[in-house]
Design a protein around this motif. Structure first.
Motif, PDB file in Angstrom:
ATOM      1  N   MET A  77       0.821  -1.101  -0.066  1.00  0.00           N
ATOM      2  CA  MET A  77       0.079   0.072   0.011  1.00  0.00           C
ATOM      3  C   MET A  77       0.728   1.347   0.178  1.00  0.00           C
ATOM      4  O   MET A  77       0.597   2.184  -0.639  1.00  0.00           O
ATOM      5  N   MET A  78       1.882   1.255   0.749  1.00  0.00           N
ATOM      6  CA  MET A  78       2.786   2.540   0.725  1.00  0.00           C
ATOM      7  C   MET A  78       3.622   2.732  -0.592  1.00  0.00           C
ATOM      8  O   MET A  78       3.834   3.747  -0.715  1.00  0.00           O
ATOM      9  N   GLN A  79       3.899   1.586  -1.190  1.00  0.00           N
ATOM     10  CA  GLN A  79       4.680   1.661  -2.484  1.00  0.00           C
ATOM     11  C   GLN A  79       3.542   2.114  -3.404  1.00  0.00           C
ATOM     12  O   GLN A  79       3.767   3.142  -4.443  1.00  0.00           O
ATOM     13  N   LEU A  80       2.224   1.800  -3.405  1.00  0.00           N
ATOM     14  CA  LEU A  80       1.227   2.367  -3.982  1.00  0.00           C
ATOM     15  C   LEU A  80       0.991   3.906  -4.314  1.00  0.00           C
ATOM     16  O   LEU A  80       0.990   4.651  -4.975  1.00  0.00           O
ATOM     17  N   ILE A  81       1.011   4.327  -2.679  1.00  0.00           N
ATOM     18  CA  ILE A  81       0.765   5.753  -2.662  1.00  0.00           C
ATOM     19  C   ILE A  81       2.079   6.414  -2.804  1.00  0.00           C
ATOM     20  O   ILE A  81       1.849   7.636  -3.457  1.00  0.00           O
ATOM     21  N   THR A  82       3.066   5.838  -2.794  1.00  0.00           N
ATOM     22  CA  THR A  82       4.487   6.473  -3.236  1.00  0.00           C
ATOM     23  C   THR A  82       4.427   6.919  -4.687  1.00  0.00           C
ATOM     24  O   THR A  82       5.148   7.804  -5.118  1.00  0.00           O
ATOM     25  N   SER A  83       4.152   5.700  -5.511  1.00  0.00           N
ATOM     26  CA  SER A  83       3.927   5.843  -6.697  1.00  0.00           C
ATOM     27  C   SER A  83       3.010   7.006  -7.357  1.00  0.00           C
ATOM     28  O   SER A  83       3.271   7.585  -8.183  1.00  0.00           O
ATOM     29  N   ILE A  84       1.913   7.003  -6.572  1.00  0.00           N
ATOM     30  CA  ILE A  84       0.952   8.141  -6.900  1.00  0.00           C
ATOM     31  C   ILE A  84       1.618   9.507  -6.768  1.00  0.00           C
ATOM     32  O   ILE A  84       1.434  10.545  -7.628  1.00  0.00           O
ATOM     33  N   LEU A  85       2.443   9.814  -5.442  1.00  0.00           N
ATOM     34  CA  LEU A  85       3.068  10.879  -5.368  1.00  0.00           C
ATOM     35  C   LEU A  85       3.938  11.357  -6.289  1.00  0.00           C
ATOM     36  O   LEU A  85       4.134  12.340  -6.733  1.00  0.00           O
ATOM     37  N   GLU A  86       4.799  10.321  -6.705  1.00  0.00           N
ATOM     38  CA  GLU A  86       5.821  10.430  -7.794  1.00  0.00           C
ATOM     39  C   GLU A  86       5.246  10.825  -9.164  1.00  0.00           C
ATOM     40  O   GLU A  86       5.682  11.828  -9.528  1.00  0.00           O
ATOM     41  N   GLY A  87       3.934  10.542  -9.371  1.00  0.00           N
ATOM     42  CA  GLY A  87       3.373  10.851 -10.608  1.00  0.00           C
ATOM     43  C   GLY A  87       2.965  12.430 -10.443  1.00  0.00           C
ATOM     44  O   GLY A  87       3.033  13.132 -11.179  1.00  0.00           O
ATOM     45  N   TRP A  88       2.516  12.825  -9.266  1.00  0.00           N
ATOM     46  CA  TRP A  88       1.976  14.208  -8.849  1.00  0.00           C
ATOM     47  C   TRP A  88       3.335  15.177  -9.118  1.00  0.00           C
ATOM     48  O   TRP A  88       3.220  16.055  -9.888  1.00  0.00           O
ATOM     49  N   ILE A  89       4.367  14.737  -8.407  1.00  0.00           N
ATOM     50  CA  ILE A  89       5.590  15.441  -8.562  1.00  0.00           C
ATOM     51  C   ILE A  89       6.414  15.578  -9.982  1.00  0.00           C
ATOM     52  O   ILE A  89       6.658  16.617 -10.391  1.00  0.00           O
ATOM     53  N   ARG A  90       6.240  14.606 -10.707  1.00  0.00           N
ATOM     54  CA  ARG A  90       6.639  14.795 -12.161  1.00  0.00           C
ATOM     55  C   ARG A  90       5.981  15.716 -12.957  1.00  0.00           C
ATOM     56  O   ARG A  90       6.444  16.515 -13.751  1.00  0.00           O
ATOM     57  N   GLU A  91       4.878  15.887 -12.548  1.00  0.00           N
ATOM     58  CA  GLU A  91       3.805  16.832 -13.332  1.00  0.00           C
ATOM     59  C   GLU A  91       4.223  18.312 -12.958  1.00  0.00           C
ATOM     60  O   GLU A  91       4.329  19.222 -13.960  1.00  0.00           O
ATOM     61  N   HIS A  92       4.531  18.494 -11.831  1.00  0.00           N
ATOM     62  CA  HIS A  92       5.136  20.024 -11.315  1.00  0.00           C
ATOM     63  C   HIS A  92       6.387  19.869 -10.504  1.00  0.00           C
ATOM     64  O   HIS A  92       6.046  20.056  -8.969  1.00  0.00           O
ATOM     65  N   PRO A  93       7.350  19.405 -10.841  1.00  0.00           N
ATOM     66  CA  PRO A  93       8.399  19.203 -10.008  1.00  0.00           C
ATOM     67  C   PRO A  93       9.097  20.509  -9.285  1.00  0.00           C
ATOM     68  O   PRO A  93       9.476  20.626  -8.068  1.00  0.00           O
ATOM     69  N   GLU A  94       8.609  21.739 -10.019  1.00  0.00           N
ATOM     70  CA  GLU A  94       9.243  22.970  -9.013  1.00  0.00           C
ATOM     71  C   GLU A  94       8.241  23.246  -7.900  1.00  0.00           C
ATOM     72  O   GLU A  94       8.607  24.093  -7.041  1.00  0.00           O
ATOM     73  N   GLN A  95       7.131  22.623  -7.682  1.00  0.00           N
ATOM     74  CA  GLN A  95       6.015  22.600  -6.729  1.00  0.00           C
ATOM     75  C   GLN A  95       6.272  21.909  -5.298  1.00  0.00           C
ATOM     76  O   GLN A  95       5.524  21.832  -4.560  1.00  0.00           O
ATOM     77  N   TRP A  96       7.431  20.680  -5.885  1.00  0.00           N
ATOM     78  CA  TRP A  96       7.597  19.695  -4.594  1.00  0.00           C
ATOM     79  C   TRP A  96       8.735  20.080  -3.809  1.00  0.00           C
ATOM     80  O   TRP A  96       9.500  20.942  -4.279  1.00  0.00           O
ATOM     81  N   LEU A  97       8.881  19.938  -2.257  1.00  0.00           N
ATOM     82  CA  LEU A  97      10.021  20.508  -1.277  1.00  0.00           C
ATOM     83  C   LEU A  97      10.982  19.265  -1.470  1.00  0.00           C
ATOM     84  O   LEU A  97      11.245  18.222  -0.940  1.00  0.00           O
ATOM     85  N   TRP A  98      11.953  19.672  -2.510  1.00  0.00           N
ATOM     86  CA  TRP A  98      13.125  18.891  -2.953  1.00  0.00           C
ATOM     87  C   TRP A  98      14.245  18.869  -1.671  1.00  0.00           C
ATOM     88  O   TRP A  98      15.324  18.321  -2.088  1.00  0.00           O
ATOM     89  N   LEU A  99      14.078  19.851  -0.841  1.00  0.00           N
ATOM     90  CA  LEU A  99      15.143  20.346  -0.132  1.00  0.00           C
ATOM     91  C   LEU A  99      15.532  19.385   1.107  1.00  0.00           C
ATOM     92  O   LEU A  99      16.107  19.818   1.799  1.00  0.00           O
ATOM     93  N   HIS A 100      14.534  18.395   1.225  1.00  0.00           N
ATOM     94  CA  HIS A 100      14.964  17.723   2.631  1.00  0.00           C
ATOM     95  C   HIS A 100      15.494  16.266   1.944  1.00  0.00           C
ATOM     96  O   HIS A 100      15.373  15.752   0.935  1.00  0.00           O
TER      97      HIS A 100
END
Length: 310
Positions: A283-306
């Protein structure tokens, strides 16, 4: 004698740190209250430009650069720096928006055309369906755009909701943050050791509960994120396994003209093990894959700094 001296030294160090925190907290709250008296739009735009310029001089910029190079190995350096500039600007805007959070994003579902926040018809219907459902849901989100807005949207749509959040360490700032958030975000549950129990209690009361799930968790489960192994906090999957609650995802997209769009997914069908129970790691892999898809659409809007990978 040496033991006594060490103990006294530690005690003095704690007192000095507490005194410094009191002073810093007072200064921070004075500044935050002063910012609240400024014009919101001008302040947000200025903060975005200012942090975009200052951010590259901070050590977190190197972390963000390394993360982006690893996630997008084919990108030229110029593209990495362009996206990082957007990351810093988003962070600056977020800080200024937070100060005005309780009045900048007035949201009336009956007058969505007059709000800064947009919804697709499908998302609006899902919010209303959750509101009318007798079964509480678990909702995951990521550090995208202004990640405070889904909780505001939930409250505006009339959802009985709770939000898991990390309170600031300085008491004065913590009180200010709670005052700003509490008027718009439903019940706030701090990330303390008893947080799982508090969430379970809230859900027994029928509250829909949201949490951010995109940061590294030392005792988490292994997942793959942008092709690299990391650890994810399994709390949301474990709660769903024990409470049998549906899981939805929500995200915010920053739009031109100081506007936003809030999306809410349909209930996600969880992977199950041979016994029919939710498979937490899957389940956590599925959620993580969804998050990755969102971030790929708008990478400049995710917190890459951590440090998401360690």
């Amino acid at each position: 004698m040496q033991h006594t001296l060490r103990r006294m030294t530690r005690r003095l160090a704690r007192r000095a740190k507490n005194a410094v925190n009191v002073v810093l907290g007072w200064i921070a709250v004075v500044l935050l209250k002063a910012i609240r008296r400024t014009d919101p739009q001008r302040t947000v735009r200025f903060a975005g430009r200012f942090v975009r310029r200052v951010g590259p001089w901070l050590p977190e910029h190197r972390i963000g650069r390394a993360n982006l190079k690893a996630a997008f190995p084919d990108w030229p350096p110029a593209e990495v720096e362009r996206v990082l500039g957007g990351v810093w600007e988003n962070l600056g805007r977020l800080g200024a928006e937070f100060v005005h959070l309780d009045h900048l994003f007035n949201l009336d579902p009956a007058r969505l055309d007059q709000s800064r926040i947009e919804f697709t018809p499908e998302t609006a219907e899902r919010f209303l369906a959750l509101r009318d459902s007798k079964k509480p849901a678990l909702i995951f989100a990521a550090h995208l755009a202004n990640w405070e807005l889904p909780a505001i949207a939930a409250t505006a749509f009339g959802l009985n909701s709770a939000v898991l959040f990390r309170p600031p360490n300085i008491p004065t700032v913590r009180r200010f943050v709670l005052d700003v958030r509490s008027s718009r975000m439903g019940r706030l549950i701090p990330t303390t050791l008893d947080a799982p129990m508090r969430i379970a209690d809230a859900m027994q009361e029928g509250l829909h509960t949201g949490m951010l799930v995109d940061q590294y968790h030392t005792r988490g489960v292994d997942v793959t994120f942008f092709g690299r192994r990391t650890k994810a906090n399994p709390l949301i999957a474990r709660l769903a396994r024990h409470i049998d609650a549906p899981i939805h995802g929500t995200r915010v997209v920053r739009l031109p003209g100081d506007r936003f769009r809030v999306d809410l997914t349909e209930a996600i069908e969880p992977p199950r093990d041979a016994k029919g129970q939710i498979d937490v790691a899957a389940m956590m892999q599925l959620i993580t894959s969804i998050l990755e898809g969102w971030i790929r659409e708008h990478p400049e809007q995710w917190l890459w700094l951590h440090r998401r990978w360690r």
